[in-house]
Enzyme design. Structure first.
Site, PDB file in Angstrom:
ATOM      1  CB  SER A  14      47.834  55.471  29.234  1.00 48.84           C
ATOM      2  OG  SER A  14      48.340  54.539  28.301  1.00 48.84           O
ATOM      3  CE  LYS A  65      43.122  45.721  30.068  1.00 51.31           C
ATOM      4  NZ  LYS A  65      44.212  44.967  30.699  1.00 51.31           N
ATOM      5  N   GLY A 129      41.529  37.971  39.444  1.00 52.25           N
ATOM      6  CA  GLY A 129      40.795  38.868  38.555  1.00 52.25           C
ATOM      7  C   GLY A 129      41.209  38.689  37.102  1.00 52.25           C
TER       8      GLY A 129
HETATM    9  P1  ATR Z   1      42.377  43.096  37.258  1.00 56.33           P
HETATM   10  O1  ATR Z   1      41.588  43.041  35.991  1.00 56.33           O
HETATM   11  O2  ATR Z   1      43.369  44.234  37.296  1.00 56.33           O
HETATM   12  O3  ATR Z   1      42.996  41.798  37.633  1.00 56.33           O
HETATM   13  P2  ATR Z   1      40.183  42.707  39.093  1.00 56.33           P
HETATM   14  O4  ATR Z   1      39.539  41.795  38.122  1.00 56.33           O
HETATM   15  O5  ATR Z   1      39.335  43.735  39.793  1.00 56.33           O
HETATM   16  O6  ATR Z   1      41.343  43.551  38.414  1.00 56.33           O
HETATM   17  O7  ATR Z   1      40.969  41.843  40.194  1.00 56.33           O
HETATM   18  C1  ATR Z   1      41.620  42.413  41.277  1.00 56.33           C
HETATM   19  C2  ATR Z   1      42.283  41.330  42.136  1.00 56.33           C
HETATM   20  O8  ATR Z   1      42.940  41.976  43.214  1.00 56.33           O
HETATM   21  C3  ATR Z   1      41.296  40.372  42.770  1.00 56.33           C
HETATM   22  O9  ATR Z   1      41.918  39.129  42.937  1.00 56.33           O
HETATM   23  C4  ATR Z   1      41.017  41.046  44.112  1.00 56.33           C
HETATM   24  O10 ATR Z   1      40.562  40.167  45.114  1.00 56.33           O
HETATM   25  P3  ATR Z   1      38.981  39.784  45.220  1.00 56.33           P
HETATM   26  O11 ATR Z   1      38.751  38.747  44.171  1.00 56.33           O
HETATM   27  O12 ATR Z   1      38.840  39.295  46.584  1.00 56.33           O
HETATM   28  O13 ATR Z   1      38.252  41.067  44.951  1.00 56.33           O
HETATM   29  C5  ATR Z   1      42.395  41.540  44.454  1.00 56.33           C
HETATM   30  N1  ATR Z   1      42.362  42.655  45.405  1.00 56.33           N
HETATM   31  C6  ATR Z   1      42.127  43.950  45.120  1.00 56.33           C
HETATM   32  N2  ATR Z   1      42.157  44.691  46.248  1.00 56.33           N
HETATM   33  C7  ATR Z   1      42.423  43.835  47.271  1.00 56.33           C
HETATM   34  C8  ATR Z   1      42.584  43.971  48.683  1.00 56.33           C
HETATM   35  N3  ATR Z   1      42.497  45.152  49.271  1.00 56.33           N
HETATM   36  N4  ATR Z   1      42.853  42.863  49.421  1.00 56.33           N
HETATM   37  C9  ATR Z   1      42.965  41.661  48.829  1.00 56.33           C
HETATM   38  N5  ATR Z   1      42.817  41.464  47.496  1.00 56.33           N
HETATM   39  C10 ATR Z   1      42.539  42.523  46.721  1.00 56.33           C
END
Ligand code: ATR
Length: 279
Positions: A14, A65, A129
């Site tokens: 952090s 969170k 997300g």
């Molecule tokens: P945050 O709170 O950081 O936004 P999250 O709620 O886990 O984290 O959201 C992560 C986002 O990154 C999502 O949109 C996720 O896609 P999915 O909804 O399909 O899970 C996207 N994401 C993470 N890894 C990915 C990957 N390897 N390929 C495509 N999208 C990915």
């Protein structure tokens, strides 16, 4: 002496202590800001007990969170919309929760591009997300007309439509080029592009001329998406500004002074990010 902290699991990386301790020193405030590694099973209790602890508040990061949202005594409208709290502060003996991620993004954008207006603009968000939701809410509040969403999991786009309404537009692969050609602001909110990870596959050749391209990732400071956008002549915005600007309101709530995101602070945190990525 006042104390604040950031809680997460893990928490070693952090940068919040660097930011808040810079401001404490700058304003001559006799207080400390520290990292607290809190395991998931202890997070709710830590937050609920904050009001009777030595801390005036805390920042909350991954993965606490949503837990923080549940654990605080009161939340405001912004946190309610997101179901997530990133800033906790004690008021009238109660732990209160808010979320400054969305305003952090907007402030970073305005800071870097003061003349870039958001009213009636079209945006595209990659991801659906928690971070996407925070930015979508803030963009809608700022008057953006349409927000297209590109996401791996379609169901999450539909959830966003259910929450935010008809301004949210699903963008599938076949519609992507047309949507990009009409887009004023493109924002990556996924973890794709982080150091050592997978890159975004999206081709931005057809993106509207002069569209602003932003990433919320700050390790690396410039992602491959931003490097490509820059090469194509687009204005770009890295994720470090959002990290710095989301910290402003917490500091003000805890210590009563609104701090400034200076060039010096930016460079201090950027150097720390660069140093860590060389290791
Ligand atoms: P945050 O709170 O950081 O936004 P999250 O709620 O886990 O984290 O959201 C992560 C986002 O990154 C999502 O949109 C996720 O896609 P999915 O909804 O399909 O899970 C996207 N994401 C993470 N890894 C990915 C990957 N390897 N390929 C495509 N999208 C990915």
């Amino acid at each position: 002496m006042k104390k604040a902290c950031v809680i997460g699991w893990p928490i070693e990386h952090s940068r919040s202590p660097l930011i808040h301790n810079y401001w404490l020193k700058k304003h001559g405030i006799d207080a400390t800001y520290e990292k607290q590694a809190i395991e998931p099973e202890n997070a709710a209790q830590f937050i609920a007990a904050l009001a009777v602890s030595e801390f005036v508040g805390c920042n909350v990061t991954i993965p606490h969170k949503e837990t923080a949202f549940q654990a605080v005594a009161e939340t405001d409208k912004i946190a309610g919309r997101l179901g997530a709290v990133n800033t906790v502060y004690v008021r009238n003996g109660k732990a209160c929760g808010t979320n400054t991620d969305g305003e952090g993004f907007i402030a970073s954008l305005h800071h870097a591009y003061p003349a870039f207006g958001l009213k009636n603009k079209a945006a595209i968000i990659i991801g659906a997300g928690g971070a996407a939701k925070a930015i979508i809410g803030a963009l809608i509040d700022a008057g953006v007309a349409r927000i297209g969403i590109i996401n791996r999991t379609r169901a999450r786009i539909l959830d966003l439509q259910a929450q935010f309404g008809s301004q949210i537009i699903e963008i599938n692969e076949t519609a992507a080029n047309d949507a990009l050609a009409a887009c004023d602001l493109l924002v990556n909110t996924t973890s794709l592009g982080m150091e050592g990870g997978t890159e975004i596959a999206l081709d931005i050749q057809h993106l509207k001329r002069n569209a602003l391209v932003a990433d919320i990732i700050y390790v690396p400071l410039e992602t491959a998406l931003l490097a490509k956008a820059k090469q194509l002549g687009h204005p770009v915005l890295g994720g470090l500004g959002m990290l710095l600007h989301q910290a402003v309101r917490g500091f003000e709530l805890w210590f009563g002074v609104k701090p400034e995101v200076t060039e010096e602070l930016h460079d201090l945190v950027a150097a720390d990010v660069q140093k860590a990525s060389k290791q």
